[in-house]
Design an enzyme around this catalytic site. Sequence first.
Site, short mmCIF file in Angstrom:
data_model
loop_
_atom_site.label_atom_id
_atom_site.label_comp_id
_atom_site.label_asym_id
_atom_site.label_seq_id
_atom_site.Cartn_x
_atom_site.Cartn_y
_atom_site.Cartn_z
N HIS A 1 53.75 46.73 37.09
CA HIS A 1 54.08 45.82 35.99
C HIS A 1 54.19 46.59 34.68
O HIS A 1 55.09 46.33 33.87
CB HIS A 1 52.99 44.74 35.86
CG HIS A 1 53.03 43.71 36.95
ND1 HIS A 1 54.16 43.02 37.27
CD2 HIS A 1 52.06 43.24 37.77
CE1 HIS A 1 53.90 42.17 38.25
NE2 HIS A 1 52.63 42.30 38.57
N HIS B 1 50.17 48.16 42.30
CA HIS B 1 50.98 46.98 42.00
C HIS B 1 50.89 46.62 40.52
O HIS B 1 51.92 46.39 39.87
CB HIS B 1 50.50 45.80 42.86
CG HIS B 1 51.06 44.48 42.46
ND1 HIS B 1 52.15 43.91 43.08
CD2 HIS B 1 50.68 43.59 41.50
CE1 HIS B 1 52.43 42.74 42.50
NE2 HIS B 1 51.54 42.53 41.55
N GLU B 2 49.67 46.60 40.00
CA GLU B 2 49.50 46.25 38.58
C GLU B 2 50.13 47.31 37.68
O GLU B 2 50.68 46.99 36.62
CB GLU B 2 48.01 46.10 38.26
CG GLU B 2 47.30 44.99 39.04
CD GLU B 2 47.95 43.64 38.85
OE1 GLU B 2 48.52 43.39 37.77
OE2 GLU B 2 47.89 42.81 39.78
N GLU C 1 56.90 40.09 40.46
CA GLU C 1 55.81 40.41 41.38
C GLU C 1 56.33 41.14 42.62
O GLU C 1 55.69 42.08 43.11
CB GLU C 1 55.07 39.13 41.79
CG GLU C 1 54.35 38.43 40.66
CD GLU C 1 53.22 39.24 40.06
OE1 GLU C 1 52.70 40.14 40.76
OE2 GLU C 1 52.85 38.99 38.90
#
Length: 427
Positions: A284, A280-281, A360
Amino acid sequence: MRAARSNKLIVFALAFVAYALLMAIYVQYTSANDVPAAYRGTAADPATFFTPAELADSESINAVRNWIFFMSGPWEWLIYGIFMLTGLGSGIRDRMARRGWPIYVRFPLYVLALSAFSYGLYLPLRAFSFAVSSHYGITTQPVLGWLRDKGVQFSVGYVTTLAVSAVAFWIVSRGGRWWLKLWLLSVPFSVFMLFIQPVVIDPLYNKFTRLSDPALEEKILALADKAGIPADRVYEVKMSGKTNSLNAYVNGIGSSLRIVLWDTTLKRLDEQAVLLIMAHEMGHYEMHHLEWSVVGTVATSFFVLWIGGALYVRIVRKRGERLRITGPADMNALPLILLLMSVISFVSLPISNAVSRSAEAAADDYAFELIGSSAGAVKMYQQMATISLSDVNPPLLVRLFRDDHPTDMDRIVKAERFAAGEGSGGS
């Protein structure tokens, strides 16, 4: 004139009390963890993974958390109002001027006085928040450690405010379209702050080391390589002495880029969940959300300086004498500037939060695609909600003004939908 200022201060104080009571009623009577009928009894229903005691605690702590949040902005505004309307700021300025101190002494002392005054009066709200988190076992930090962090926070804030305001007042004093010049300066400043945050500011608060699990680090770096992220190590930050909350992030740019995991995340979640969080990070990074956040900050600062600058000039021109502000470049105008910036920032939160929630959600999608599965995601979201006693489906005002991530309910539902589509290649 003094009576008029006192009357205004009384009006502001009464409005503040009325607002505090209104928000207390709102947060108390908006049901925490209330999910739509379609999701009751499913994995998104907190009743299926919270114990009855945890549900009760979640309802209580979120009412307090939300009240503190909605009080934070007006509390800050009241502090700046007191500093201006009581004549405290002008008194400090005038006393230093009568003593003949040079501006390079007077200005830092004025900023220090304002910073200490505002931080000191804001501290009770921070202390209340700390006490609540400690009571419910979210915060584990000793009081002395918390006070040390607050001291560091005050020092960093003071230095930053002093540097930025000194440059700002110098530009304002030269006239012209000073707000546009300030905005142009904000561009390199925002990039600079993004660069130094991981390597200069973050280490002031916490200790960073290489990830303690070499095998897990190798898997994370392999995932980073698959995502095209140029990283050669993963950082672990010791947070277990401060909180039970879980977190991970990628920040910085260029040589300051860091992949960071809280040690609490490593201790409480299994490897599959950790890899999902890191994916997930990495999403970004891959989708350039860090860079876009800088662009967003720069764009936001343009409108804040444009609108705020116009309001500032108008207020100084029409109310400057009553507020004891001699002109736009008067140091005693600093609390007014901070007040305007705070109000505009608070009002614009629904927009910035909506943008953040979209980013997000996109990072969640990226993580599932990068891993190739959402297996373990539902359990992970449930664990994170339980540990932090979060409200899985917050009320409207909380979602608009406070939430910069999708709700736990939305994330659980999305993970289930991805899993249901995996066999056919859908998501």
